[in-house]
Scaffold this active site. Sequence first.
Site, PDB file in Angstrom:
ATOM      1  N   HIS A  69       0.863  -1.183   0.000  1.00 21.68           N
ATOM      2  CA  HIS A  69       0.000   0.000   0.000  1.00 21.68           C
ATOM      3  C   HIS A  69       0.892   1.223   0.000  1.00 21.68           C
ATOM      4  CE1 HIS A  69      -2.936   2.972   1.366  1.00 21.68           C
ATOM      5  NE2 HIS A  69      -3.867   2.118   0.995  1.00 21.68           N
ATOM      6  N   ASP A 128      -7.824  -4.897   0.541  1.00 24.50           N
ATOM      7  CA  ASP A 128      -8.465  -5.625  -0.559  1.00 24.50           C
ATOM      8  C   ASP A 128      -8.223  -7.127  -0.533  1.00 24.50           C
ATOM      9  OD1 ASP A 128      -9.381  -3.230  -1.872  1.00 24.50           O
ATOM     10  OD2 ASP A 128      -7.285  -2.855  -2.374  1.00 24.50           O
TER      11      ASP A 128
HETATM   12  C1  MLT Z   1      -8.377   3.358   0.163  1.00 25.38           C
HETATM   13  O1  MLT Z   1      -8.972   2.883   1.138  1.00 25.38           O
HETATM   14  O2  MLT Z   1      -8.765   4.386  -0.402  1.00 25.38           O
HETATM   15  C2  MLT Z   1      -7.237   2.605  -0.397  1.00 25.38           C
HETATM   16  O3  MLT Z   1      -6.543   1.865   0.565  1.00 25.38           O
HETATM   17  C3  MLT Z   1      -6.338   3.432  -1.286  1.00 25.38           C
HETATM   18  C4  MLT Z   1      -5.585   4.550  -0.650  1.00 25.38           C
HETATM   19  O4  MLT Z   1      -5.725   4.875   0.512  1.00 25.38           O
HETATM   20  O5  MLT Z   1      -4.763   5.155  -1.373  1.00 25.38           O
END
Ligand code: MLT
Length: 419
Positions: free
Chosen positions: A300, A357
């Site tokens: 992430h 995810d």
């Molecule tokens: C989110 O929850 O929006 C995702 O993990 C993506 C992000 O935070 O960039």
Amino acid sequence: LRYDGGTQTLPLLTGTEGDQAFEVKNLLGTAGMVTLDPGFGNTASCKSEITYIDGAAGILRYRGYSIQDLATGSSFLEVCYLLIKGRLPEAAELKEFADELRSNAELPAGMADMLNAFPRNAHPMTLLASSVNTLSAFYADSVDPQDPAQVDLATTRLLAKLPTIAAHIYRNSIGETPIAPDPSLDYVENFLNMTFGSAKPEGEVGELFAKAMDLLLILHADHEQNCSTATVRVVGSSQADLYGSVSAGINALFGPLHGGANQAVLEMLEQIREMGGDLDAFLAQVKDRESKTRLMGFGHRVYKNFDPRSREIKGLARQILDRQERPDELFELALQLEDKALADPYFTERKLYPNVDFFTGVIYRAMGFPTSMFTVLFAIGRLPGWIAHWREQLNDPATRISRPRQLYVGPGERAYPGR
Ligand code: MLT
């Protein structure tokens, strides 16, 4: 890459991007520093009081409360209230909020006709974004960002109607008659009822599914300046109305790198199953840079540790999938894949840990949602976050229209060849 001002004319700046050296020839009128920051990885576009993330420690808080506490102690509607209004509601306030949403859940006359006219095989996210945008046509009395009463009305309508729109889109996609909202049901039960109708499980399983859905929505409710939230803020900064700004956010979320990633995880697991479940062969492919195979659901941009949401979701996946008569093959594969990747220094040295995810797709699938609806569920969860950011920006006197600086790297003035 920096331009330090000064009086030079040409070239003003040189730099490299990848292997490519370039000159920035014409920063007309520029003074001071310019930093090239593709993807705004290092640029703070706003200050916010809504969500705190510590990516190194794996911490996520909404308005100061840890995601773990909210996941165990609060409902999705309480979290909506918290994100949008800045504090947890008293019992009477929560009831009033829930009643308001209940009484606004119906679609406006004409929207059903519009939804029914879309091609049945269109992607639900396209239809969701279009429908939300169109709310400003049906509700012209709630599009003025300068009128706080109109902003509140748009907030209520959007929160109340998004699940109804989503369920309507799903029912159309499977050729079933849409189901009207039932004012006797709560927010999440109503959504499940409008989606699955008589196919919705009752009793203990029904309760478990409703609890799981509620928790998944909480875990997706906000995540500071991700791609879709930043989009909502950018569009809102021009004083576009709430419906149009959120519709833009839905389109940003639709991308496979953002909200579409949970679908990609499921597709990856299916691909591994087709490879005979050979996880070592799959991970070897991931490590082979030539192959372009990616370990979806791992890593992430901000977390260099476990995504705190992924642990909650894994626990939930166990509750949902362990009650099935036969073990869920894709869930088993996901568990083994996670163990193997976490035991492999290749991934841990690169700080690649499971993210939000990784397990969501297997849960949604076990609940009966087709993969094309996964991102729609993400959008329903993220809605209060988008609304909270849009409102926060609107109420901040320091807000300016978003206008990122560009570094021009094309040719200088060219003599026009004529015809
Ligand atoms: C989110 O929850 O929006 C995702 O993990 C993506 C992000 O935070 O960039």
